[in-house]
Write a protein that holds these residues in place. Structure first.
Motif, short mmCIF file in Angstrom:
data_model
loop_
_atom_site.label_atom_id
_atom_site.label_comp_id
_atom_site.label_asym_id
_atom_site.label_seq_id
_atom_site.Cartn_x
_atom_site.Cartn_y
_atom_site.Cartn_z
N ARG A 159 0.84 -1.38 0.01
CA ARG A 159 -0.18 -0.05 0.06
C ARG A 159 0.93 1.23 -0.08
O ARG A 159 0.59 2.33 -0.77
N LYS A 160 1.87 1.27 0.81
CA LYS A 160 2.78 2.45 0.80
C LYS A 160 3.46 2.74 -0.51
O LYS A 160 3.57 3.73 -0.87
N VAL A 161 4.03 1.71 -1.15
CA VAL A 161 4.52 1.61 -2.39
C VAL A 161 3.54 2.10 -3.54
O VAL A 161 3.91 3.12 -4.46
N ILE A 162 2.36 1.59 -3.51
CA ILE A 162 1.25 2.02 -4.43
C ILE A 162 1.30 3.56 -4.30
O ILE A 162 0.84 4.18 -5.31
N ASP A 163 0.90 3.77 -3.01
CA ASP A 163 0.46 5.49 -2.78
C ASP A 163 1.71 6.19 -3.25
O ASP A 163 1.44 7.29 -3.94
N ALA A 164 2.89 5.69 -2.84
CA ALA A 164 4.06 6.42 -3.14
C ALA A 164 4.10 6.77 -4.69
O ALA A 164 4.44 7.56 -5.43
N VAL A 165 3.89 5.65 -5.52
CA VAL A 165 4.21 5.71 -7.11
C VAL A 165 2.94 6.83 -7.55
O VAL A 165 3.25 7.43 -8.55
N ARG A 166 1.83 6.53 -7.26
CA ARG A 166 0.49 7.26 -7.51
C ARG A 166 0.95 8.81 -7.44
O ARG A 166 0.83 9.48 -8.15
N GLN A 167 1.53 8.94 -6.35
CA GLN A 167 1.92 10.44 -5.88
C GLN A 167 3.03 10.97 -6.91
O GLN A 167 2.96 12.09 -7.34
N ALA A 168 4.10 10.02 -7.31
CA ALA A 168 5.17 10.28 -8.07
C ALA A 168 4.66 10.74 -9.44
O ALA A 168 5.02 11.39 -10.41
N GLN A 169 3.68 9.87 -9.87
CA GLN A 169 3.08 9.86 -11.15
C GLN A 169 2.24 11.17 -11.39
O GLN A 169 2.37 11.93 -12.17
N ALA A 170 1.59 11.62 -10.16
CA ALA A 170 0.64 12.57 -10.24
C ALA A 170 1.74 14.10 -10.33
O ALA A 170 1.51 14.89 -11.10
N ALA A 171 2.74 13.96 -9.71
CA ALA A 171 3.71 15.13 -9.63
C ALA A 171 4.28 15.33 -11.15
O ALA A 171 4.60 16.29 -11.66
N LEU A 172 4.41 14.18 -11.91
CA LEU A 172 4.58 14.24 -13.55
C LEU A 172 3.79 14.39 -14.20
O LEU A 172 3.79 14.78 -15.45
N GLY A 173 2.43 14.88 -13.80
CA GLY A 173 1.29 15.13 -14.61
C GLY A 173 0.40 14.06 -15.15
O GLY A 173 -0.25 14.22 -16.05
#
Length: 126
Positions: free
Chosen positions: A107-121
């Protein structure tokens, strides 16, 4: 360890087909049935998330060391699932490939990847 600074580090095993005779003996050993990865090998290491990629770095205890680097733009989906005693994180790429990791911090990895992808637009921020 990745060459660029990382956002997250999580213990993980890359679930991969056996690549040597000794790995085949391990992968097809009957007790592997309870692991949920029968016929495959779990290569120990760590997942690192940078601002651009999800990186698996193996540790030196593996028979064969296999590193994986997935650009965040190539990750189309992440899924958490349980298979027997293995806690799996499945990463699906834009080309349709699925890569499994045994990871207790899914869950921690999934949330962090989604946040990083959001930061990339790539995704709306949650």
């Amino acid at each position: 360890m990745p060459t660029q600074p990382y956002i997250l580090k999580a213990g993980a095993n890359l679930v991969d087909p056996p690549r040597s005779i000794s790995e085949k003996l391990i992968a097809w050993f009957p007790t592997q049935l309870i692991t949920g990865i029968y016929g495959r090998i779990a290569r120990g290491g760590h997942l690192y998330l940078t601002d651009r990629a999800l990186v698996f770095e193996p540790h030196g205890l593996n028979i064969i060391e296999v590193a994986v680097e997935l650009d965040l733009r190539e990750i189309s989906a992440l899924r958490s699932r349980q298979r027997m005693i293995s806690a799996l994180l499945t990463v699906r790429t834009t080309s349709g490939e699925e890569i499994d990791f045994v990871c207790w911090e899914r869950r921690k990895v999934i949330d962090a990847v989604r946040q990083a992808q959001a930061a990339l637009g790539m995704l709306p921020a949650e």
